[in-house]
Motif scaffolding. Structure first.
Motif, PDB file in Angstrom:
ATOM      1  N   UNK A   4     -20.678  -6.552  14.012  1.00 13.45           N
ATOM      2  CA  UNK A   4     -21.111  -7.519  13.006  1.00 13.45           C
ATOM      3  C   UNK A   4     -21.907  -6.839  11.899  1.00 13.45           C
ATOM      4  N   UNK A   5     -22.786  -5.907  12.277  1.00  7.57           N
ATOM      5  CA  UNK A   5     -23.625  -5.217  11.285  1.00  7.57           C
ATOM      6  C   UNK A   5     -22.788  -4.310  10.388  1.00  7.57           C
ATOM      7  N   UNK A   6     -21.843  -3.591  10.971  1.00  5.78           N
ATOM      8  CA  UNK A   6     -20.983  -2.717  10.178  1.00  5.78           C
ATOM      9  C   UNK A   6     -20.156  -3.538   9.195  1.00  5.78           C
ATOM     10  N   UNK A   7     -19.693  -4.657   9.657  1.00  5.30           N
ATOM     11  CA  UNK A   7     -18.817  -5.499   8.836  1.00  5.30           C
ATOM     12  C   UNK A   7     -19.564  -6.264   7.757  1.00  5.30           C
ATOM     13  N   UNK A   8     -20.779  -6.709   8.056  1.00  4.94           N
ATOM     14  CA  UNK A   8     -21.456  -7.672   7.171  1.00  4.94           C
ATOM     15  C   UNK A   8     -22.704  -7.160   6.473  1.00  4.94           C
ATOM     16  N   UNK A   9     -23.102  -5.902   6.709  1.00  4.26           N
ATOM     17  CA  UNK A   9     -24.301  -5.374   6.057  1.00  4.26           C
ATOM     18  C   UNK A   9     -24.002  -4.028   5.410  1.00  4.26           C
ATOM     19  N   UNK A  42     -17.125   4.877  11.874  1.00  4.63           N
ATOM     20  CA  UNK A  42     -16.935   5.307  10.475  1.00  4.63           C
ATOM     21  C   UNK A  42     -15.590   4.808   9.938  1.00  4.63           C
ATOM     22  N   UNK A  43     -14.546   4.931  10.750  1.00  5.48           N
ATOM     23  CA  UNK A  43     -13.240   4.440  10.317  1.00  5.48           C
ATOM     24  C   UNK A  43     -13.279   2.933  10.076  1.00  5.48           C
ATOM     25  N   UNK A  44     -13.975   2.230  10.957  1.00  7.21           N
ATOM     26  CA  UNK A  44     -14.071   0.775  10.817  1.00  7.21           C
ATOM     27  C   UNK A  44     -14.816   0.410   9.533  1.00  7.21           C
ATOM     28  N   UNK A  45     -15.912   1.106   9.265  1.00 13.42           N
ATOM     29  CA  UNK A  45     -16.694   0.826   8.057  1.00 13.42           C
ATOM     30  C   UNK A  45     -15.905   1.176   6.803  1.00 13.42           C
ATOM     31  N   UNK A  46     -15.200   2.318   6.829  1.00 11.23           N
ATOM     32  CA  UNK A  46     -14.384   2.714   5.670  1.00 11.23           C
ATOM     33  C   UNK A  46     -13.300   1.692   5.386  1.00 11.23           C
ATOM     34  N   UNK A  47     -12.689   1.166   6.442  1.00  8.42           N
ATOM     35  CA  UNK A  47     -11.661   0.140   6.263  1.00  8.42           C
ATOM     36  C   UNK A  47     -12.244  -1.133   5.665  1.00  8.42           C
ATOM     37  N   UNK A  48     -13.447  -1.513   6.105  1.00  9.68           N
ATOM     38  CA  UNK A  48     -14.111  -2.681   5.553  1.00  9.68           C
ATOM     39  C   UNK A  48     -14.399  -2.497   4.068  1.00  9.68           C
ATOM     40  N   UNK A  49     -14.880  -1.309   3.709  1.00 12.08           N
ATOM     41  CA  UNK A  49     -15.177  -1.016   2.298  1.00 12.08           C
ATOM     42  C   UNK A  49     -13.919  -1.028   1.459  1.00 12.08           C
TER      43      UNK A  49
END
Length: 341
Positions: free
Chosen positions: A291-296, A328-335
């Motif tokens: 949730x934090x990686x996706x929304x913050x 990191x991959x998850x955060x990069x995809x979100x960005x």
């Protein structure tokens, strides 16, 4: 004492009768009926919905100002009713002259009865009660098809395919309470809400049937179970862990907080979450990290420490095990998705 007789099993007609007798405001959205009360009779909500396949759901989240009795008349083809009490207790009798039995907090009740038999529910005044009913129809073509759950439930709960007056009251189950909380936390509207509610109702129904099977096995094996007070302590600990995932906790500290022995703690978490205490804490933290990686805008290191982990490499390992990609991959995809939007 307030007493109401419901002469129908159809949700729409049932709620019209409830409003006529109790007052309040009735809203209908995508077949979900919600009667909101705040008057001399009581305060709270009564919700209900019908789904395909002859399945209905009804929930009372009420505090009545006086003792309240609800009488329902059973049709020729008696349904199978699964009741669960999330808070408080509710009484039941077959007709108004027979013995009243009570369903306590965290207990499941499975009800069958003879055709045309009145079912009487008793709600005590000034008690915050949350109780839910899932009703499975045994009428119509669905109940005659051998692969339908209606037919299979008749085989399971009717003796020689004939319904009798029977009320099974099961042992305490926190998993079901947790699923009802998730159901009531649904914030979506329209068709999405209806689909989510239907999914949770089916899941809860499965858990209630499994509880019945587990109880029969436990009785045969003479195994013990946690008391209501102990189950409530496990539930409160679960909420604490979920609300404060960053807190450093160990079995000894949790045992001291709850007053439960380590073995009781493990038994309770296994019953409620199907995992050990340590595994549950880790699961809560990983879900919170997603949730934090996706929304913050927190970076990975900040996420790691905000949820109570001390090792980024360990966090990355278990995150990848759950989500099949690194943090990191998850955060990069979100960005990337945010930029494209």
């Amino acid at each position: 004492m307030k007493s109401i007789v419901l002469e129908t099993a159809k949700i729409k007609d049932m709620f019209n009768q409830l409003q006529q007798n109790l007052g309040g405001q009735l809203n209908v959205d995508s077949k979900e009926h919600i009667l909101s009360l705040d008057n001399e009779i009581g305060c709270g909500k009564i919700k209900g919905q019908t789904f395909k396949g002859g399945l209905s759901y009804l929930e009372f989240d009420m505090v009545f100002s006086e003792d309240f009795v609800l009488i329902t008349q059973t049709p020729e083809n008696s349904p199978i009713c699964f009741a669960y009490c999330s808070k408080g207790k509710v009484g039941h009798s077959f007709g108004q002259s027979s013995e009243v039995r009570e369903l306590e907090t965290f207990q499941t009740g499975i009800l069958t009865n003879e055709p045309h038999q009145d079912n009487v529910l008793y709600f005590k005044k000034d008690v915050n009660l949350i109780t839910s009913l899932i009703v499975v129809s045994t009428a119509g073509t669905a109940a005659t098809k051998k692969n339908s759950y209606n037919y299979r439930m008749k085989e399971l709960f009717f003796k020689d395919n004939v319904s009798e007056n029977s009320l099974y009251i099961g042992s305490y189950n926190l998993k079901i309470a947790e699923k009802f909380e998730e159901l009531n936390a649904i914030s979506q509207k329209g068709i999405v809400r209806s689909l989510l509610i239907e999914g949770f109702v089916h899941m809860i129904l499965a858990l209630e049937i499994q509880q019945h099977s587990d109880d029969l096995e436990s009785e045969a094996n003479k195994t013990g179970s946690l008391s209501l007070k102990e189950m409530d302590a496990v539930r409160e600990l679960s909420k604490f862990i979920s609300n404060y995932p960053e807190t450093q906790l160990c079995i000894k500290k949790l045992s001291r907080m709850s007053g439960l022995s380590p073995s009781k703690l493990q038994e309770g978490f296994k019953l409620m979450h199907n995992r050990t205490v340590t595994d549950y804490i880790r699961e809560v933290r990983i879900q919170k990290s997603e949730e934090l990686i996706k929304n913050t805008d927190l970076n990975i290191s900040e996420v790691v420490y905000s949820i109570g982990f001390t090792s980024r490499s360990y966090f990355s390992k278990i995150f990848k095990q759950k989500y099949n990609c690194s943090p990191k991959q998850y955060k990069d995809n979100q960005n990337r998705v945010a930029v494209m939007a």
